[in-house]
Motif scaffolding. Sequence first.
Motif, PDB file in Angstrom:
ATOM      1  N   ASN A  92      99.101  -5.768 -12.065  1.00 19.41           N
ATOM      2  CA  ASN A  92      98.150  -5.987 -10.979  1.00 19.41           C
ATOM      3  C   ASN A  92      98.759  -6.572  -9.710  1.00 19.41           C
ATOM      4  OD1 ASN A  92      96.290  -4.974 -12.707  1.00 19.41           O
ATOM      5  ND2 ASN A  92      95.318  -6.924 -13.187  1.00 19.41           N
ATOM      6  N   LEU A  93      99.884  -6.011  -9.321  1.00 19.26           N
ATOM      7  CA  LEU A  93     100.432  -6.379  -8.022  1.00 19.26           C
ATOM      8  C   LEU A  93      99.685  -5.596  -6.949  1.00 19.26           C
ATOM      9  CD1 LEU A  93     104.259  -6.332  -8.769  1.00 19.26           C
ATOM     10  CD2 LEU A  93     102.704  -8.275  -8.760  1.00 19.26           C
ATOM     11  N   LEU A  94      99.650  -6.146  -5.743  1.00 17.25           N
ATOM     12  CA  LEU A  94      99.042  -5.408  -4.636  1.00 17.25           C
ATOM     13  C   LEU A  94     100.077  -4.402  -4.145  1.00 17.25           C
ATOM     14  CD1 LEU A  94      97.283  -8.409  -2.887  1.00 17.25           C
ATOM     15  CD2 LEU A  94      96.255  -6.633  -4.321  1.00 17.25           C
ATOM     16  N   MET A  95      99.719  -3.123  -4.221  1.00 16.22           N
ATOM     17  CA  MET A  95     100.709  -2.068  -3.986  1.00 16.22           C
ATOM     18  C   MET A  95     101.134  -1.955  -2.522  1.00 16.22           C
ATOM     19  SD  MET A  95     101.164  -1.179  -6.986  1.00 16.22           S
ATOM     20  CE  MET A  95     102.140   0.316  -7.001  1.00 16.22           C
ATOM     21  N   GLN A  96     100.298  -2.439  -1.623  1.00 16.29           N
ATOM     22  CA  GLN A  96     100.631  -2.316  -0.203  1.00 16.29           C
ATOM     23  C   GLN A  96     101.372  -3.551   0.318  1.00 16.29           C
ATOM     24  OE1 GLN A  96     100.280   0.526   1.116  1.00 16.29           O
ATOM     25  NE2 GLN A  96      98.775   1.495  -0.210  1.00 16.29           N
ATOM     26  N   ARG A  97     101.695  -4.472  -0.573  1.00 15.10           N
ATOM     27  CA  ARG A  97     102.446  -5.660  -0.151  1.00 15.10           C
ATOM     28  C   ARG A  97     103.795  -5.663  -0.838  1.00 15.10           C
ATOM     29  NH1 ARG A  97      99.401 -11.088   0.482  1.00 15.10           N
ATOM     30  NH2 ARG A  97      97.480 -10.475   1.496  1.00 15.10           N
ATOM     31  N   TYR A 137     108.901  -3.044  -2.491  1.00 11.74           N
ATOM     32  CA  TYR A 137     107.490  -2.846  -2.810  1.00 11.74           C
ATOM     33  C   TYR A 137     107.345  -2.599  -4.311  1.00 11.74           C
ATOM     34  CZ  TYR A 137     106.294  -2.893   2.053  1.00 11.74           C
ATOM     35  OH  TYR A 137     106.092  -3.312   3.335  1.00 11.74           O
ATOM     36  N   SER A 139     106.086  -0.340  -6.030  1.00 10.16           N
ATOM     37  CA  SER A 139     106.397   1.019  -6.493  1.00 10.16           C
ATOM     38  C   SER A 139     107.892   1.249  -6.650  1.00 10.16           C
ATOM     39  CB  SER A 139     105.812   2.043  -5.522  1.00 10.16           C
ATOM     40  OG  SER A 139     106.336   1.830  -4.230  1.00 10.16           O
ATOM     41  N   GLN A 140     108.698   0.345  -6.095  1.00 10.57           N
ATOM     42  CA  GLN A 140     110.152   0.503  -6.214  1.00 10.57           C
ATOM     43  C   GLN A 140     110.719  -0.292  -7.376  1.00 10.57           C
ATOM     44  OE1 GLN A 140     110.556  -1.017  -2.228  1.00 10.57           O
ATOM     45  NE2 GLN A 140     111.284   0.949  -1.461  1.00 10.57           N
ATOM     46  N   ARG A 153     104.193 -14.990  -8.851  1.00  5.44           N
ATOM     47  CA  ARG A 153     102.918 -15.155  -8.141  1.00  5.44           C
ATOM     48  C   ARG A 153     102.020 -16.145  -8.875  1.00  5.44           C
ATOM     49  NH1 ARG A 153      99.375  -9.855  -7.623  1.00  5.44           N
ATOM     50  NH2 ARG A 153      99.395 -10.110  -9.871  1.00  5.44           N
TER      51      ARG A 153
ATOM     52  N   SER B 133      93.428  -5.146  -9.560  1.00  7.39           N
ATOM     53  CA  SER B 133      93.789  -5.979  -8.410  1.00  7.39           C
ATOM     54  C   SER B 133      92.655  -6.933  -8.052  1.00  7.39           C
ATOM     55  CB  SER B 133      94.083  -5.102  -7.191  1.00  7.39           C
ATOM     56  OG  SER B 133      95.109  -4.199  -7.489  1.00  7.39           O
ATOM     57  N   GLU B 155      94.455  -2.766   0.702  1.00  7.40           N
ATOM     58  CA  GLU B 155      94.970  -1.871  -0.327  1.00  7.40           C
ATOM     59  C   GLU B 155      94.547  -0.425  -0.091  1.00  7.40           C
ATOM     60  OE1 GLU B 155      97.011  -2.526  -3.520  1.00  7.40           O
ATOM     61  OE2 GLU B 155      97.571  -3.718  -1.793  1.00  7.40           O
ATOM     62  N   PRO B 158      95.870   3.257   3.752  1.00  9.55           N
ATOM     63  CA  PRO B 158      96.279   4.662   3.951  1.00  9.55           C
ATOM     64  C   PRO B 158      95.104   5.625   3.815  1.00  9.55           C
ATOM     65  CG  PRO B 158      97.776   3.541   2.453  1.00  9.55           C
ATOM     66  CD  PRO B 158      96.620   2.612   2.670  1.00  9.55           C
ATOM     67  N   ASP B 229     101.609   4.007   3.769  1.00  9.81           N
ATOM     68  CA  ASP B 229     101.426   3.882   2.325  1.00  9.81           C
ATOM     69  C   ASP B 229     102.717   3.467   1.646  1.00  9.81           C
ATOM     70  OD1 ASP B 229     100.566   3.944  -0.206  1.00  9.81           O
ATOM     71  OD2 ASP B 229      99.686   5.948  -0.116  1.00  9.81           O
ATOM     72  N   LYS B 230     102.686   2.283   1.066  1.00  5.89           N
ATOM     73  CA  LYS B 230     103.889   1.753   0.432  1.00  5.89           C
ATOM     74  C   LYS B 230     104.052   2.245  -1.001  1.00  5.89           C
ATOM     75  CE  LYS B 230     104.626  -0.812   4.018  1.00  5.89           C
ATOM     76  NZ  LYS B 230     104.393   0.023   5.193  1.00  5.89           N
ATOM     77  N   ARG B 231     103.119   3.057  -1.458  1.00  4.36           N
ATOM     78  CA  ARG B 231     103.213   3.521  -2.842  1.00  4.36           C
ATOM     79  C   ARG B 231     104.124   4.725  -2.979  1.00  4.36           C
ATOM     80  NH1 ARG B 231      96.962   4.210  -3.778  1.00  4.36           N
ATOM     81  NH2 ARG B 231      97.338   5.096  -1.733  1.00  4.36           N
ATOM     82  N   LEU B 232     104.368   5.409  -1.840  1.00  5.93           N
ATOM     83  CA  LEU B 232     105.040   6.697  -1.947  1.00  5.93           C
ATOM     84  C   LEU B 232     106.557   6.604  -2.038  1.00  5.93           C
ATOM     85  CD1 LEU B 232     102.861   8.645   0.609  1.00  5.93           C
ATOM     86  CD2 LEU B 232     102.793   8.822  -1.864  1.00  5.93           C
ATOM     87  N   ARG B 233     107.102   5.525  -1.463  1.00  6.11           N
ATOM     88  CA  ARG B 233     108.564   5.518  -1.372  1.00  6.11           C
ATOM     89  C   ARG B 233     109.240   5.404  -2.722  1.00  6.11           C
ATOM     90  NH1 ARG B 233     108.973   1.482   3.621  1.00  6.11           N
ATOM     91  NH2 ARG B 233     107.306   2.500   4.745  1.00  6.11           N
TER      92      ARG B 233
END
Lengths: 338, 233
Positions: A92-97, A137, A139-140, A153, B133, B155, B158, B229-233
């Motif tokens: 449950n991390l915030l994906m846009q941060r 991020y 996703s990485q 966190r 989340s 969140e 995008p 969108d930071k999910r795509l990279r």
Amino acid sequence: MIELKKLSKSFTDADNTVHAVKEVDLTIEDGDIFGIIGMSGAGKSTLVRCINMLERPSEGDVLIDGVSLSSLSEKELREKRREIAMIFQSFNLLMQRNCLQNVCFPMELAGIRPSEARKKAKELLETVGLGDKVNAYPSQLSGGQQQRVAIARALATGPKVLLCDEATSALDPATTRQILDLIRDINRKYGITVIIITHQMSVVESICQHVAILDQGRVVEQGSVQDVFSDPVSAAAKALVFPEGYLDVLESGRKGSRYLRVVFDGSQATDTPLIAKMAVEKGIIANIAYASTREIGGRTFGSMLLSIEEKNHDFQEALAYFSDAPGVSCGEVMRDAE
Amino acid sequence: MLNELLSAAERAEACSVIQSTFLTAIWETLYVTIIATFFAVLIGLPLGVILVIGEKDGIRPLPAWLMRLLNFIINVLRSIPFLILMILIFPFTRLIMGTVVGTRASIVPLVMAAFPFVARITESSLREVDAGSIEMARSMGSSTWQIITRVLIPESVPSLIANVTLTLTNILGYSAMSGIIGGGGLGKIAINYGYYRYKYLVMFCAVILLILMVQAFQSAGTALARRCDKRLR
Ligand SMILES: Nc1ncnc2c1ncn2[C@@H]1O[C@H](COP(=O)(O)OP(=O)(O)OP(=O)(O)O)[C@@H](O)[C@H]1O
Ligand SMILES: [Mg+2]
């Protein structure tokens, strides 16, 4: 200290009522690592969500250091939740941060100055071994790394309690090991009380000091992990403690023999060849139907299932023989125990 | 017909019309579209948030009758054809703008037609946010407002950008229709010259320009959404 007092939670919808948690009484001491284990649907998640009142209990109460959570107002409860951090199966991390911003999140909520929050977040990421991932991020990151960020966190607001709901269930065994080690280090370093929810006995064995076994919403057994492991009483505990395959052995067992479960503490009992000695001294032949070893809290425990023929009181004698041996506990396993 | 359309005289006239009116028309179209989109989002976004948080299992349940009313109003406004909506709300437009014709007045029906759409697409964007989340934010002591401003909206940025782009291009299309009530812009030119005066060349040029504008907005919006969108990279 966390006290659950006759805690019950039921869900009612149009046509039926599910009693997910029933009259749970538990006391968890400060600094403990406490496992709550049960099969899927046993009510573990519901119970843990009651501890921070994400789910309002239907009955009963949760006391943290003597403060009753159900007596708190919504606002006071939000303050209190900063002392009860939580990590999740799906991280449950915030994906846009990025990592740093994720760790800053609870500090933003608490109104901590951004510069200060960033400094603290960097330290925490350092602590969980991700000092080089500050700007990455979610996703990485791998699952294990994401859970580390989630742990950092969780520590950001200096909680007293860490709730882990299936925190390692999405991870492979090696990563699970690392995350559990990290949780133990944190427990020692910061003195945080940890509550671990899991369906895996191996997780409980490797880091918990105490355990409660939940079955259909009830605590059916609790105590130190060693006690519960070496001498499970309830059917649910046995099902969890006995590895898979154990029961199959029983099922397919021969008629006319009885089964004895022997658990020995590796530090005391490995030097003596007990089974050979019994054969020589008592003339009792025991057939090893199943054997395994496990590590619990850094000690090795061996467990064996012996089948012994039912003649000349052999079984009673064997039972007595093992009961007298140091560091060994034993008991009969009934074929139709389940 | 093609010959007639491309005859020298026609071309010369079209050129002069284009030179004298297109710049203003483009400006009016942009101005109307952007202002209308702005207000549609201003009204629609909070409504979309309410639709999500206010439902029975939402983070801040609101009375069922209120939710039903809100859904009803949005559905009704969404199902009225734009041309009819424009006429239906004349009294309201007059109340706000003092007149029912002209470029400025055309903004009102555009907003009225677009905000329910924005509310719906905002709703769907916010629903994409992982329930985990929100659970996490609640477990850390977030207030409802903090969940909205720090989890739900950030969140889904995008997806929101993509949806605002969609709104913008829709409004651009509708704004051409408002040429009928005297709303300025490329739409008015297309109708005036093409429909009333049979100057098809001018109409074609106006339409092509409209298409190009839609394309440009769409590409820019998609690119922006992807970049955010930071999910795509
Ligand atoms: N919000 C809810 N509404 C209705 N029933 C629910 C709700 N949450 C849980 N339950 C029911 O309560 C019971 C316990 O669920 P819970 O999620 O606590 O189990 P669990 O032990 O965490 O299981 P798992 O290991 O699969 O996560 C289940 O029968 C479930 O269907
Ligand atoms: Mg669960």
